[in-house]
Design an enzyme around this catalytic site. Structure first.
Site, PDB file in Angstrom:
ATOM      1  CG  ASP A  37     -57.159  19.033  34.780  1.00 52.63           C
ATOM      2  OD1 ASP A  37     -56.573  17.986  35.631  1.00 52.63           O
ATOM      3  OD2 ASP A  37     -57.610  19.196  33.907  1.00 52.63           O
ATOM      4  CD  GLU A 210     -50.244  15.888  33.872  1.00 45.28           C
ATOM      5  OE1 GLU A 210     -49.313  16.076  32.459  1.00 45.28           O
ATOM      6  OE2 GLU A 210     -50.572  14.551  33.744  1.00 45.28           O
TER       7      GLU A 210
HETATM    8  O1  FUB Z   1     -57.153  17.822  32.078  1.00 44.76           O
HETATM    9  C1  FUB Z   1     -56.864  17.596  30.985  1.00 44.76           C
HETATM   10  C2  FUB Z   1     -54.569  17.166  31.485  1.00 44.76           C
HETATM   11  O2  FUB Z   1     -54.725  16.233  32.164  1.00 44.76           O
HETATM   12  C3  FUB Z   1     -54.350  17.683  32.867  1.00 44.76           C
HETATM   13  O3  FUB Z   1     -53.985  19.247  32.201  1.00 44.76           O
HETATM   14  C4  FUB Z   1     -52.969  17.520  33.844  1.00 44.76           C
HETATM   15  O4  FUB Z   1     -52.743  17.936  34.824  1.00 44.76           O
HETATM   16  C5  FUB Z   1     -54.465  16.397  33.711  1.00 44.76           C
HETATM   17  O5  FUB Z   1     -55.098  15.713  34.848  1.00 44.76           O
END
Ligand code: FUB
Length: 448
Positions: A37, A210
């Site tokens: 991320d 997301e």
């Molecule tokens: O790293 C955990 C989660 O996985 C993140 O918050 C999302 O965006 C995905 O990458």
């Protein structure tokens, strides 16, 4: 020979450590820990990356296989040498965070009036702050901290993947992924409170989304996010004429990962006149996609402002100084037949990969080696295998021959040195080919 996919199975070159907390790498950028991320920002003339920090989960730890207890920040001036500034925020040191939750997912950071605001999600101890994850803020005078977390998370925000944005008029906004989809709200001047009720970001494609990331270029607001259209997350963008939207679908920035990493999460920055996409895959954990590694590749716009699709590369971004151990297995391209990469040691993947050339005329290309002003007298190759002559050319497969290096037959790694008849200068591509040698394995090459 025609080059083949950059996603051929890997092998690795050694990890070169420059002191306690600084690493050199192409893709992935960080080799001594898992990172995911990546929220990249340009602060004080350097690139800072604020990633999540994946760790292997213990029994009962974490959420859906993700385990994250703290955040590090990394910075680089040249996108090649990365400094790890250490832990900036951890689940044990934030009052409101459930310190047993290992839930510190994707963060981001922004600067306003000399203060750095670090936004991070985590599960709170007090359910009053939300059903799942809450989002908190920590502040610092420097991009690398020390950061002081606020005693409570931001009121009215429940979700993950915070992304702050400050418009040209100084108004700040926060975007995040919540229960109703991708949400946004204006931030108050203090950057720590919402200034309005959260709203759903409008006119986005259906299905799972997301990791929102908004940026502006030439008056166009790009609202970008991971989107599952088919099996796993690909990166897409929408555009609008203001930070609130509505946004119109623009296209794909990066296709689904060919290695099946379910998540991708990104950020986009301009640095020294070039745009870059930061994203992640699971290079160091090919069989478990919750232990990820951050990457960067160049990104280009078309004249009309649309974004060209980014093809992930091992080579990544940035020039490599010629006197470093050049990890040619982080390649730009390789021949259709007889060239591959593999882990040096499958039990210790952080040690990296090696190049394997096992067919006549097989080659591997490594772009952008910086020879500077041409003081180079010899090349060193760390190799093993059946022996023979390895040829190193400049620029392209039929470019000028820089050296022919005699590799001895040996099952052990041996460093061989060969004089250079010419002294290369400037930034050049290297092509290393087997000729009729082989099979030959190479860990790194370097110039003296
Ligand atoms: O790293 C955990 C989660 O996985 C993140 O918050 C999302 O965006 C995905 O990458």
């Amino acid at each position: 020979m025609k080059s083949k996919s950059l996603w051929r199975p890997l092998g690795l070159c050694g990890l070169l450590l420059f002191g306690f907390n600084s690493t050199i790498a192409q893709n992935p950028l960080i080799m001594d820990q898992f990172t995911a991320d990546p929220s990249a920002r340009v602060f004080e003339g350097r690139v800072y990356v604020y990633p999540s920090h994946d760790i292997p989960c213990g029994k009962g730890q974490g959420m859906i296989g993700f385990c994250m207890a703290d955040y590090h920040v990394f910075s680089s001036e040249n996108l090649t040498d990365w400094t790890d500034h250490g832990v900036i925020v951890s689940q044990n040191k934030v009052d409101w965070v459930d310190s047993t939750s290992y839930s510190m997912w994707a963060p981001d950071c922004i600067e306003k009036n000399g203060t750095y605001y670090f936004y991070f999600p985590a599960r709170s101890r007090d359910k009053a702050f939300g059903r799942g994850s809450a989002i908190g803020v920590a502040t610092a005078d420097k991009p690398f901290g020390p950061f002081t977390p606020e005693p409570k998370p931001i009121e009215g925000v429940s979700g993950i993947d915070p992304n702050p944005f400050i418009d040209r008029d100084g108004q700040a906004y926060l975007y995040w992924a919540g229960f109703g989809g991708l949400l946004m709200a204006r931030l108050k001047d203090n950057m720590k409170e919402l200034d309005e009720k959260p709203q759903k970001v409008g006119e986005l494609p259906p299905k799972f989304k997301e990791g929102p990331y908004l940026f502006e270029r030439k008056g166009i607001y790009y609202f970008t996010f991971p989107h599952v259209e088919n099996k796993t997350e690909r990166l897409v963008y929408c555009t609008g004429d203001n930070p609130r939207g509505p946004f119109k679908y623009g296209g794909v920035i990066m296709d689904e990962s060919p290695t099946g990493c379910w998540t991708n999460h990104h950020s986009i920055i301009a640095y020294k006149g070039q745009w870059y996409l930061f994203y992640h895959h699971n290079d160091l954990s090919p069989h478990f996609d919750k232990n990820r590694s951050i990457r960067a590749d160049s990104l280009f716009f078309n004249e009309d402002g649309t974004i060209q699709k980014v093809i992930p590369t091992w080579r990544g971004a940035g020039a490599t100084p010629a006197d470093r151990r050049i990890q040619i297995d982080r390649y730009s391209a390789l021949s259709e037949i007889g060239a591959s990469v593999a882990f040096l040691d499958t039990l210790h993947r952080q040690e990296g990969w090696k190049t394997v050339l096992d067919a006549k005329d097989a080659w591997i290309r490594y772009n952008s080696v910086d020879f500077g002003h041409g003081k180079w007298k010899s090349v060193r190759v760390n190799a093993s295998g059946a022996g023979g002559i390895v040829e190193i050319r400049l620029d392209q497969t039929d470019g000028p021959v820089l050296a022919r290096v005699q590799i001895p037959e040996s099952p052990d790694w041996t460093v061989v040195e060969s004089k250079l008849p010419e002294r290369p200068s400037g930034i050049r591509n290297l092509i290393v080919s087997a000729g009729d040698a082989g099979p030959v394995e190479m860990d790194w090459i370097s110039f003296e």
